[in-house]
Design a protein around this motif. Structure first.
Motif, PDB file in Angstrom:
ATOM      1  N   GLU A 185       0.876  -1.170   0.000  1.00  0.00           N
ATOM      2  CA  GLU A 185       0.000   0.000   0.000  1.00  0.00           C
ATOM      3  C   GLU A 185       0.913   1.220   0.000  1.00  0.00           C
ATOM      4  N   THR A 186       0.978   1.873  -1.141  1.00  0.00           N
ATOM      5  CA  THR A 186       1.911   2.981  -1.341  1.00  0.00           C
ATOM      6  C   THR A 186       1.178   4.309  -1.259  1.00  0.00           C
ATOM      7  N   THR A 187       1.756   5.242  -0.519  1.00  0.00           N
ATOM      8  CA  THR A 187       1.198   6.591  -0.439  1.00  0.00           C
ATOM      9  C   THR A 187       1.935   7.477  -1.434  1.00  0.00           C
ATOM     10  N   LEU A 188       1.167   8.097  -2.313  1.00  0.00           N
ATOM     11  CA  LEU A 188       1.707   9.075  -3.251  1.00  0.00           C
ATOM     12  C   LEU A 188       1.193  10.452  -2.860  1.00  0.00           C
ATOM     13  N   THR A 189       1.936  11.466  -3.228  1.00  0.00           N
ATOM     14  CA  THR A 189       1.518  12.837  -2.983  1.00  0.00           C
ATOM     15  C   THR A 189       1.310  13.519  -4.325  1.00  0.00           C
ATOM     16  N   ILE A 190       0.116  14.056  -4.521  1.00  0.00           N
ATOM     17  CA  ILE A 190      -0.189  14.806  -5.736  1.00  0.00           C
ATOM     18  C   ILE A 190      -0.118  16.286  -5.382  1.00  0.00           C
ATOM     19  N   TRP A 191       0.837  16.960  -5.981  1.00  0.00           N
ATOM     20  CA  TRP A 191       1.052  18.389  -5.757  1.00  0.00           C
ATOM     21  C   TRP A 191       0.325  19.158  -6.850  1.00  0.00           C
ATOM     22  N   THR A 192      -0.440  20.158  -6.447  1.00  0.00           N
ATOM     23  CA  THR A 192      -1.109  21.021  -7.418  1.00  0.00           C
ATOM     24  C   THR A 192      -0.866  22.475  -7.047  1.00  0.00           C
ATOM     25  N   LYS A 193      -0.797  23.291  -8.072  1.00  0.00           N
ATOM     26  CA  LYS A 193      -0.648  24.733  -7.872  1.00  0.00           C
ATOM     27  C   LYS A 193      -1.520  25.438  -8.904  1.00  0.00           C
ATOM     28  N   ASN A 194      -2.396  26.301  -8.407  1.00  0.00           N
ATOM     29  CA  ASN A 194      -3.290  27.051  -9.274  1.00  0.00           C
ATOM     30  C   ASN A 194      -2.791  28.495  -9.359  1.00  0.00           C
ATOM     31  N   GLU A 195      -2.296  28.878 -10.519  1.00  0.00           N
ATOM     32  CA  GLU A 195      -1.798  30.245 -10.710  1.00  0.00           C
ATOM     33  C   GLU A 195      -2.901  31.227 -11.099  1.00  0.00           C
ATOM     34  N   ASP A 196      -4.120  30.715 -11.283  1.00  0.00           N
ATOM     35  CA  ASP A 196      -5.255  31.590 -11.592  1.00  0.00           C
ATOM     36  C   ASP A 196      -5.654  32.306 -10.303  1.00  0.00           C
ATOM     37  N   ASP A 197      -5.771  33.624 -10.348  1.00  0.00           N
ATOM     38  CA  ASP A 197      -6.117  34.370  -9.139  1.00  0.00           C
ATOM     39  C   ASP A 197      -7.623  34.573  -8.970  1.00  0.00           C
ATOM     40  N   THR A 198      -8.418  34.013  -9.887  1.00  0.00           N
ATOM     41  CA  THR A 198      -9.866  34.230  -9.845  1.00  0.00           C
ATOM     42  C   THR A 198     -10.665  32.936  -9.687  1.00  0.00           C
ATOM     43  N   TYR A 199     -10.297  31.882 -10.414  1.00  0.00           N
ATOM     44  CA  TYR A 199     -11.114  30.671 -10.459  1.00  0.00           C
ATOM     45  C   TYR A 199     -10.385  29.463  -9.888  1.00  0.00           C
ATOM     46  N   GLU A 200     -11.172  28.587  -9.253  1.00  0.00           N
ATOM     47  CA  GLU A 200     -10.627  27.296  -8.840  1.00  0.00           C
ATOM     48  C   GLU A 200     -10.608  26.389 -10.069  1.00  0.00           C
ATOM     49  N   HIS A 201      -9.718  25.403 -10.043  1.00  0.00           N
ATOM     50  CA  HIS A 201      -9.634  24.453 -11.152  1.00  0.00           C
ATOM     51  C   HIS A 201      -9.467  23.043 -10.593  1.00  0.00           C
ATOM     52  N   THR A 202      -9.957  22.077 -11.368  1.00  0.00           N
ATOM     53  CA  THR A 202      -9.929  20.677 -10.952  1.00  0.00           C
ATOM     54  C   THR A 202      -9.158  19.858 -11.973  1.00  0.00           C
ATOM     55  N   VAL A 203      -8.345  18.950 -11.475  1.00  0.00           N
ATOM     56  CA  VAL A 203      -7.650  17.987 -12.327  1.00  0.00           C
ATOM     57  C   VAL A 203      -8.164  16.600 -11.948  1.00  0.00           C
ATOM     58  N   HIS A 204      -8.267  15.723 -12.935  1.00  0.00           N
ATOM     59  CA  HIS A 204      -8.703  14.344 -12.710  1.00  0.00           C
ATOM     60  C   HIS A 204      -7.471  13.455 -12.879  1.00  0.00           C
ATOM     61  N   ILE A 205      -7.203  12.643 -11.885  1.00  0.00           N
ATOM     62  CA  ILE A 205      -6.049  11.744 -11.913  1.00  0.00           C
ATOM     63  C   ILE A 205      -6.572  10.307 -11.840  1.00  0.00           C
ATOM     64  N   TYR A 206      -6.113   9.473 -12.781  1.00  0.00           N
ATOM     65  CA  TYR A 206      -6.483   8.060 -12.790  1.00  0.00           C
ATOM     66  C   TYR A 206      -5.199   7.239 -12.719  1.00  0.00           C
TER      67      TYR A 206
END
Length: 137
Positions: A81-102
Motif C-alpha cells: 500500500e503505497t502513499t503518493l503525494t499529488i502536488w497542485t498549484k493554481n496560478e489563476d487568481d480568480t477561479y478554482e480548477h480541478t484535475v482528474h487523476i487516474y
C-alpha cells in the motif's frame, strides 16, 4: 486490476498537496485529465515521498487545458500500500480548477497471466500460420 480515480480541486492562487493510497505491485497506467478551463494555470506533479516520479524530469510539471495526458507505466510500487503525494498549484487568481487523476495498478500474478497469454497467442499464431501454408499447397 485496481483502478483509482481522484478529482483534486485547487483554489485560486493556492498550492497544495493531496495524499493518496494505492495498492498493487506495479503502477501500470497514469492518466492526468485537465478539463476545459484552467488554460495551463493549474500545475500537477506526483511524488513518492520527496522523490518526484511524474513528470520524470525534475523542476517541471504537467499543465494544460482540455487535455488528457496518459501513458503506460511500469513503476514498481515500493510498498503493498503505497502513499503518493499529488502536488497542485493554481496560478489563476480568480477561479478554482480541478484535475482528474487516474492510476491503474496490477499485482504480479496479473502480469504473469498476461505474459502467459501473450506467449500462447504468439505460439498458436505461428502454428496457425504454418498450418494454413501447408493446406494451401
Amino acid at each position: 486490476m485496481p483502478a483509482y480515480s481522484y478529482r483534486i480541486t485547487t483554489n485560486p492562487s493556492e498550492e497544495k498537496t493531496t495524499k493518496v493510497k494505492i495498492k498493487g505491485d506495479y503502477l501500470t497506467k497514469v492518466i492526468i485529465r485537465f478539463p476545459p478551463g484552467p488554460q495551463a494555470l493549474l500545475h500537477v506533479k506526483i511524488f513518492y515521498g520527496d522523490m518526484q516520479i511524474f513528470p520524470e524530469n525534475q523542476d517541471t510539471d504537467f499543465a494544460d487545458d482540455d487535455l488528457a495526458i496518459e501513458w503506460e507505466e511500469f513503476w514498481k510500487l515500493p510498498e503493498s500500500e503505497t502513499t503518493l503525494t499529488i502536488w497542485t498549484k493554481n496560478e489563476d487568481d480568480t477561479y478554482e480548477h480541478t484535475v482528474h487523476i487516474y492510476l491503474f495498478t496490477k499485482y504480479k500474478q496479473e502480469l504473469l497471466a498476461e505474459q502467459i497469454a501473450s506467449k500462447l497467442k504468439t505460439l498458436f499464431g505461428g502454428i496457425s500460420k504454418t498450418i494454413s501454408v501447408i493446406f494451401r499447397r
